[in-house]
Design an enzyme around this catalytic site. Sequence first.
Site, short mmCIF file in Angstrom:
data_model
loop_
_atom_site.label_atom_id
_atom_site.label_comp_id
_atom_site.label_asym_id
_atom_site.label_seq_id
_atom_site.Cartn_x
_atom_site.Cartn_y
_atom_site.Cartn_z
N TYR A 47 9.42 -17.22 4.20
CA TYR A 47 9.44 -16.32 3.28
C TYR A 47 10.84 -16.58 2.36
O TYR A 47 11.42 -15.50 1.70
CB TYR A 47 9.70 -14.83 3.72
N GLY A 50 8.72 -0.33 7.13
CA GLY A 50 9.26 -1.10 6.09
C GLY A 50 10.51 -1.23 5.47
O GLY A 50 11.04 -1.77 4.55
N CYS A 54 9.43 -32.45 12.14
CA CYS A 54 9.20 -33.34 10.97
C CYS A 54 8.72 -32.73 9.83
O CYS A 54 7.34 -32.96 9.71
CB CYS A 54 8.31 -34.51 11.70
N PRO A 81 8.61 2.03 12.10
CA PRO A 81 9.55 1.04 11.67
C PRO A 81 9.34 -0.01 12.77
O PRO A 81 9.29 -0.01 14.14
CB PRO A 81 11.02 1.91 12.12
N ARG A 101 11.19 -3.73 11.82
CA ARG A 101 12.29 -4.64 11.51
C ARG A 101 13.72 -3.74 11.68
O ARG A 101 14.59 -4.25 12.14
CB ARG A 101 12.23 -5.25 10.02
C1 PLP Z 1 4.24 -4.62 9.79
C2 PLP Z 1 4.00 -3.29 9.70
C3 PLP Z 1 4.84 -2.25 10.39
C4 PLP Z 1 6.26 -2.59 10.28
O1 PLP Z 1 6.98 -2.98 9.06
P1 PLP Z 1 8.60 -3.19 9.09
O2 PLP Z 1 8.69 -3.72 7.89
O3 PLP Z 1 8.86 -4.14 10.48
O4 PLP Z 1 9.14 -1.97 9.66
C5 PLP Z 1 4.46 -0.89 10.27
N1 PLP Z 1 3.20 -0.42 10.06
C6 PLP Z 1 2.21 -1.45 9.66
C7 PLP Z 1 0.85 -1.06 9.40
C8 PLP Z 1 2.56 -2.87 9.60
O5 PLP Z 1 1.57 -3.54 9.31
#
Ligand code: PLP
Length: 421
Positions: free
Chosen positions: A318, A239, A346, A276, A278
């Site tokens: 988003y 996250g 489209c 992680p 993202r």
């Molecule tokens: C999506 C997700 C992640 C990764 O989240 P990022 O924001 O990409 O780091 C980690 N754990 C779980 C359970 C997820 O659903």
Amino acid sequence: MDHFLYRDGQLYAEDVPVAEIAAKVSTPVYIYSTATLTRHFRLFDEALDGLPHVVCYAMKAASNQAILKTLAQLGAGMDVVSGGEYARAKAAGVPGDRIVFSGVGKTRAEMRAALEGGIRQFNVESEPEMQALSEVASEMGVIAPIAVRVNPDVDAKTHAKIATGKSENKFGIPISRASEVYAMAAALPGLEVVGIDVHIGSQLTDLEPYRLAFTKVGELVDRLRAEGHDIRRLDLGGGLGIPYTRGNEAPPLPKEYGNLVKEVLGDKGCEIEIEPGRLVAGNAGILVSEVIYLKQGEGRDFLILDAAMNDLIRPAMYEAHHDIVPVVEPAPGAEQAPYDVVGPVCESGDTFAKQRNLTALRPGDLVAFRSAGAYGAVMSSEYNTRPLVPEVLVKDDHFAVIRERPSFEEIINRDTLPEWL
Ligand SMILES: *Cc1c(COP(=O)(O)O)cnc(C)c1O
């Protein structure tokens, strides 16, 4: 530092000119940097130095086999959320004991495949899921290691579609019910409780929600241990956010996140797992596209690209911002004008940016969407029968196509006709 930099007036991916890749593979195309992927994985790994830990890359962010293999060779574990992702992790050579299986809707077939192939742990999210997993494991004569995903009811202060840690979200079990749910897990014959799992959302730009969540998890460790559970692993999810807009205040660094983990949970004697996605892949990828037309509208100009929402859906889904930069570096102080940057699909939603200030661009010019490595290619589709966008991986001064663009024939031949037609 992401290894997509201007050099001699040209955007480079590591030591390869982006224009050279575009000329060879054509556009639109995703380009990833090995050096950036490596760097970001290592930042997390080093941030937890001193604590027993495993970094399980959340492959839903970018799951090309070449990306997975790059990370697996660095020692990454994987966080998977489907049977398909589990198969991808195995195909990339990740040992089962480094694969964590997350997700609210695992099927029995997926559970069976993971138990057969080897799994570090299932992060279970509900009582019916625990029941099903226990039954599947018992039928197979094995024990499934589990952590229960608890929902700490904290506000991650992120976009509603990627917030997961509030009580109204579908994820996990309320932390207030943890004692009851862990007691049930301990009583099920096919399960072994090994830890606690929490993931409060994505693109977090502030450590405070983590502090709140981790503090609650720490209290829960003590409570569950007192109730007789052997809590030895803490999966803290993923996250951590990335800076999508250059020049804006940067989100916390993995190092600061690691320090927080150590401060709040370092004395629990647990092995730490983080997931992680993202932050590992986001700034390691760009989407390169060519300008098709410049269309003068009433009161606004449209820059029509050959990339569309089917190739990069984040802006439509988003309201995400991606910096858009020309592949040929603009002269210093070059004048900018506002454009609506759109694709050919489209749908009015096929808009990447509204009234974005860009230097003058002409048909045939190339642009790059920055920070497109995560939740980009994995969310692409063939809507409008636009071929699945190809992917390229760069390493130093060479590059390879890691997913080909399918031909129209290949796309059409995937359909099959019933015998009456
Ligand atoms: C999506 C997700 C992640 C990764 O989240 P990022 O924001 O990409 O780091 C980690 N754990 C779980 C359970 C997820 O659903």
